[in-house]
Design an enzyme around this catalytic site. Structure first.
Site, PDB file in Angstrom:
ATOM      1  CE  LYS B  61      -4.055   1.736   2.606  1.00 50.76           C
ATOM      2  NZ  LYS B  61      -4.904   1.495   3.783  1.00 50.76           N
ATOM      3  CB  SER B 136      -8.169   3.448   2.611  1.00 49.99           C
ATOM      4  OG  SER B 136      -7.354   2.890   3.637  1.00 49.99           O
ATOM      5  CB  SER B 160      -8.582   0.689   5.656  1.00 53.31           C
ATOM      6  OG  SER B 160      -9.202   1.943   5.654  1.00 53.31           O
TER       7      SER B 160
END
Lengths: 475, 474
Positions: B61, B136, B160
């Protein structure tokens, strides 16, 4: 109408830890700009604060010295504000539970003990230093994250003398406990001074004016005097309403305080507990351990010197004025010197010398061990007291061992009777007319002979022996 | 999947080079359709080491600090930021021989739950590119679901990792708070942020977290987990384990708007419960104070906005990030932040500043802290009796990219309970609704990760979606 000044102080002092308070960068003063920084000090994304145990320990030590209450747990808060000297744009400080609360100490002001109460002590990070130029500014992040201890008094100080005495006392404690170098010249101490005036018997405090970032004790003194004068004049002119709650700064050049901003309360720092630092329990055992490491503090040492060594209050006061001097004195005692003798040497000769050259006692070549050598030479009559003083300066100036200098300059006393007899006989023989005068009752002539002998021996003659021999010759 | 690949490399059936090259090629090819990556590292190479992860590609990420690799947090405020240090989790995964082939897109700086808020544009669901991935950790979920990499690192502040995992039909595991160091992870809300993994099996989740967990001298909230070995704990023995579900969340009668997707999702959930029971797990229904449940979202919003507002104050473009324009430092910062942040983030900053104001703290910040406390206390009580909480990971499968999502907001936020308490929480795929994958989530008590993973491991076997990836997006 008699006006009374009420002063509250906030003293910020950098702690002398090995590393910074929330990072592993070295806590170095006087380095090349921006050389002692890590990602944490510059708030790079993802960096987190790591609490420096040594800084917490020193903060607790100071809190204990000031008889503060220590909380059960350690909590840090964020003080949010945008300014380039704080890369995170929040400063980690203590708001919820300061490391020390409700302390009290006595400070000597004009030979009187004055109690000063401490509102709180909190540990925080120092900000970067900014240098402003005509159309640009430079930032040095070396100072960013240096542990800073802020000691806040209650509004309980009633004279500029007491304010400075308190600050000097605190600086001393910092040094005695080895919590800080506490050097104002290095900018390690900065003070905020709150000054208000009220009528002598009024119960409520007057409007408070804050003078921020005063960087020396003499400036604290001057700033208070200035504010007293400024506020008194306004009150006397009936312009009380012109004294407003505001922040001012001390301008050294003009010797005046200058308005920075009004209404301190209007800034909301949005304090809240820093979630990156878990609450840490402060163990009672740890506090006890820290307590046991606190050395005797200035006032305690002074009492000891007076009571145990029979020193005068004045001399004891001079000896404890700085930790360095007091440590020097104590080292002398450890070496077996007579306290009175050591005290005399330190308070007169040594203090005179270091004050004259504005140096520290730790900087001089004449260590207690070397001082002891001089005193021993004096006491076993190798040298006279006059020679001892001479030797004292020679050691300081030439940075050589006393015994080496004695040889080098032949600073030995003439104690040999025959040698002295011959010299004195010679002088007596050549000054018959003065002998007549002496015998006629002009005793002053005795000193004339002493002078002659000393001149002849270049001051090396043992004065006691000279006197003895001369008296016998003049009979 | 990881063990299988490791065996193949060991037996020389495939080389790490080929694996990595294949992943890079797939990643590049996927960009047009999925838009999962911010950066693809074309010259990524194996670093030899003797570890299960050695030579196997991974995606990270983009809110992890990766040394010498662009790390943007999917925010324009960091669009040119190349860190000079690795996050602790990255250091550990590199040391294990993992090969980072790319950085994945996220909802800007972790804020948002859709995958539509990345600076590089929307991330699309490999099962159906008209659908969102959830967020996310959107790019990480898409990259794993698309079969580009066997696993990816993500972060989880409210859900997330666990929501995108559910929407993309994969496994998403958020360990106990502090089990993996946060050092080097761009902070969103520090008291909730957790590093975790997205992958295709519970076993893989265990392998990866075993590698990156541990006490870190750079993160005071991290803790020593030497005595925990997740992989070794997976024995599948779950007889007499006890789970509970919350009546108010799982009862269709409790919803005003009974959509077709919701009805089906809850039906699927009931089937999963039956499967749990078949495994010998005892599942009970527990009623939870509706008021507390309704407070989860506002509490989450208050806490995260407050912490994010302060955490992200360092993004000024002065020391790093693109310099803003202006004559004074204030103007430069303002310009940088005005142009750099999306409107969603700015809205959160306004909320954050508001609740942090002295006069509002009592009413919002402290109230939120109290509610968080009440919820956590209640959960801790329940965890004394039960091994874990089982819930549908989301009330519906992924919605359309162009759809209206406001109605989902409330139900989506239940997983934040896991962050409030710092609990270990894992989502595994549990079926399909209208051809889109759905997942179930199991949350357990603090530091009981091994137990939670083992329950998920047994259930995964029963449900049969292990190693599932999306086909057809190519």
């Amino acid at each position: 109408m008699a006006l009374k000044v009420v002063i509250g102080l906030e003293m910020h002092c950098e702690l002398n830890t090995k590393t910074k308070v929330f990072s592993k960068s070295l806590n170095n003063y006087n380095d090349i700009p921006n050389s002692s920084v890590t990602a944490i000090d510059l708030a790079f994304p993802g960096t987190l604060p790591i609490v420096n145990k040594e800084a917490v320990k020193k903060a607790i030590k100071m809190a204990l010295c000031l008889n503060c209450k220590i909380p059960e747990e350690l909590i840090f808060d964020r003080k949010n504000y945008y300014y380039p000297d704080v890369p995170k744009n929040y400063q980690i400080t203590q708001n919820t539970k300061p490391i020390g609360l409700n302390g009290k100490i006595n400070v000597e002001v004009n030979n009187e003990l004055v109690p000063i109460t401490i509102h709180d002590i909190h540990l925080e990070e120092d900000t970067a230093s900014l240098d402003h130029y005509f159309d640009y500014s430079l930032i040095d992040y070396n100072r960013s994250g240096v542990p800073l201890l802020e000691i806040v008094t209650d509004p309980c100080i009633y004279s500029p003398e007491a304010a400075v005495a308190f600050l000097e006392h605190l600086r001393n404690i910092y040094k005695y406990t080895d919590c800080s170098e506490a050097d104002t010249k290095k900018g390690q101490i900065r003070c905020d001074v709150n000054v208000s005036l009220k009528e002598e018997n009024a119960t409520e405090l007057g409007t408070k004016v804050e003078v921020k970032n005063v960087n020396s004790f003499s400036n604290v003194y001057a700033a208070i005097l200035y504010e007293i004068k400024r506020q008194t004049e306004l009150i006397e002119a009936g312009k009380n309403n012109e004294i407003i709650q505001e922040t001012r700064r001390w301008d050294e050049e003009s010797g005046a305080t200058i308005r920075m901003r009004e209404k301190v309360e209007s800034i909301d720092y949005k304090y809240y507990v820093d979630p990156n630092i878990p609450k840490i329990k402060i163990e009672k055992e740890w506090i006890e351990e820290i307590k046991s490491e606190i050395p005797l503090l200035p006032l305690e040492r002074k009492t000891k010197y007076i009571e145990d060594y029979n020193l005068s209050s004045y001399d004891a006061g001079v000896l404890v004025k700085t930790k360095e001097v007091s440590d020097y004195f104590e080292e002398c005692l450890e070496l077996g010197m007579n306290p009175k003798e050591a005290s005399n040497w330190i308070t007169s000769q040594i203090m005179g010398y270091i004050n004259k050259y504005d140096i520290e006692i730790t900087d001089i070549f004449l260590t207690p061990k070397r001082l002891l050598k001089i005193i021993n030479f004096l006491n076993n009559n190798t040298i006279s007291s006059k020679q001892a003083k001479e030797l004292f300066f020679l050691v300081l100036e030439e940075k050589e061992e006393p015994e080496v200098l004695i040889k080098k300059y032949g600073i030995e006393q003439i104690v040999n009777n025959e040698e002295l007899l011959a010299i004195i006989q010679n002088i007596v023989d050549n000054n018959q007319s003065q002998i007549e005068e002496y015998k006629a009752g002009k005793t002053k002539v005795f000193d004339y002979f002493i002078g002659m002998i000393m001149k002849e021996t270049k001051g090396k003659a043992n004065p006691v022996k000279v006197k003895e021999i001369l008296l016998s010759k003049l009979k | 999947m990881i063990k299988k690949l490791n065996n193949k490399i060991k037996n020389k059936e495939i080389s790490s080079d080929d694996l990595v090259k294949e992943a890079i090629t797939k990643a590049e090819k996927s960009q047009k359709k999925l838009n999962a990556f911010v950066t693809i590292i074309k010259d990524a190479k194996e670093v030899k080491s003797n570890n299960l992860l050695s030579g196997i590609p991974v995606a990270i990420k983009d809110n992890f600090s990766t040394k010498d690799i662009l790390s943007t947090g999917s925010s324009n405020t960091l669009k040119d930021y190349i860190p000079y240090f690795d996050a602790t989790a990255i250091k550990k995964i590199k040391a294990a021989g993992a090969v980072i082939i790319g950085k994945t897109a996220l909802d800007e700086l972790g804020m948002g739950g859709t995958g539509l808020m990345a600076a590089t544009g929307p991330v699309k669901n490999p099962w159906n590119i008209n659908k969102i991935t959830g967020g996310s950790s959107s790019g990480s979920a898409a990259a794993v679901a698309a079969g580009i990499v066997p696993y990816a690192l993500g972060t989880d502040t409210g859900d997330s990792i666990r929501i995108p995992a559910a929407h993309c039909g994969i496994v998403g595991y958020k360990p106990t708070y502090g089990m993996v160091s946060r050092f080097g992870v761009f902070a969103f809300a520090s008291s909730l942020d957790t590093v975790g993994v997205l992958c295709t099996s519970v076993e893989d989740a265990a392998i990866v977290i075993d590698q990156i967990k541990g006490k870190d001298e750079y993160d005071m909230t991290s803790w020593n987990s030497e005595n925990i070995n997740l992989l070794a704990s997976l024995d599948g023995n779950v007889k007499n384990k006890k789970l509970f579900y919350i009546k108010e969340i799982c009862d269709i009668n409790n919803y005003e708007e009974k959509t077709n997707e919701l009805i089906k999702t809850l039906e699927e959930f009931n089937k999963t419960i039956e499967k749990c029971q078949e495994l010998g797990i005892k599942v009970e229904e527990v009623s939870f104070d509706q008021k507390l449940l309704d407070s989860i979202y506002p509490t989450y919003l208050t806490i995260t906005s407050a912490e994010a507002t302060s955490n992200m104050s360092n993004l000024t473009g002065i020391i790093f990030g693109p310099r803003g324009k202006g004559n004074t430092i204030d103007e430069m910062m303002k310009d940088h932040r005005t142009r750099g942040f999306s409107s969603l983030i700015k809205r959160r900053f306004v909320i954050g500043s508001y609740v942090l104001q002295k006069e509002n703290q009592e009413r919002y910040l402290f109230a939120s802290a109290k509610i968080r406390h009440l919820i956590v206390n209640k959960m801790n009580e329940l965890f004394n009796e039960f091994d874990g909480l089982i819930l549908p990971a989301s009330s519906e499968p992924a919605s359309n990219i162009n759809g209206d999502r406001s109605a989902h907001l409330r139900t989506e936020q239940y997983l934040a309970i896991g962050n409030f308490g710092g609990y270990p929480s894992i989502t595994i795929p549990s079926g399909f609704v209208n051809d889109m994958p759905i997942g179930i989530n199991i949350t357990g008590k603090i530091k009981d990760d091994a137990n939670i993973l083992n329950i998920a491991y047994a259930l995964e076997k029963k449900l049969g979606y292990k190693n599932q990836t999306a086909k057809g997006w190519e």
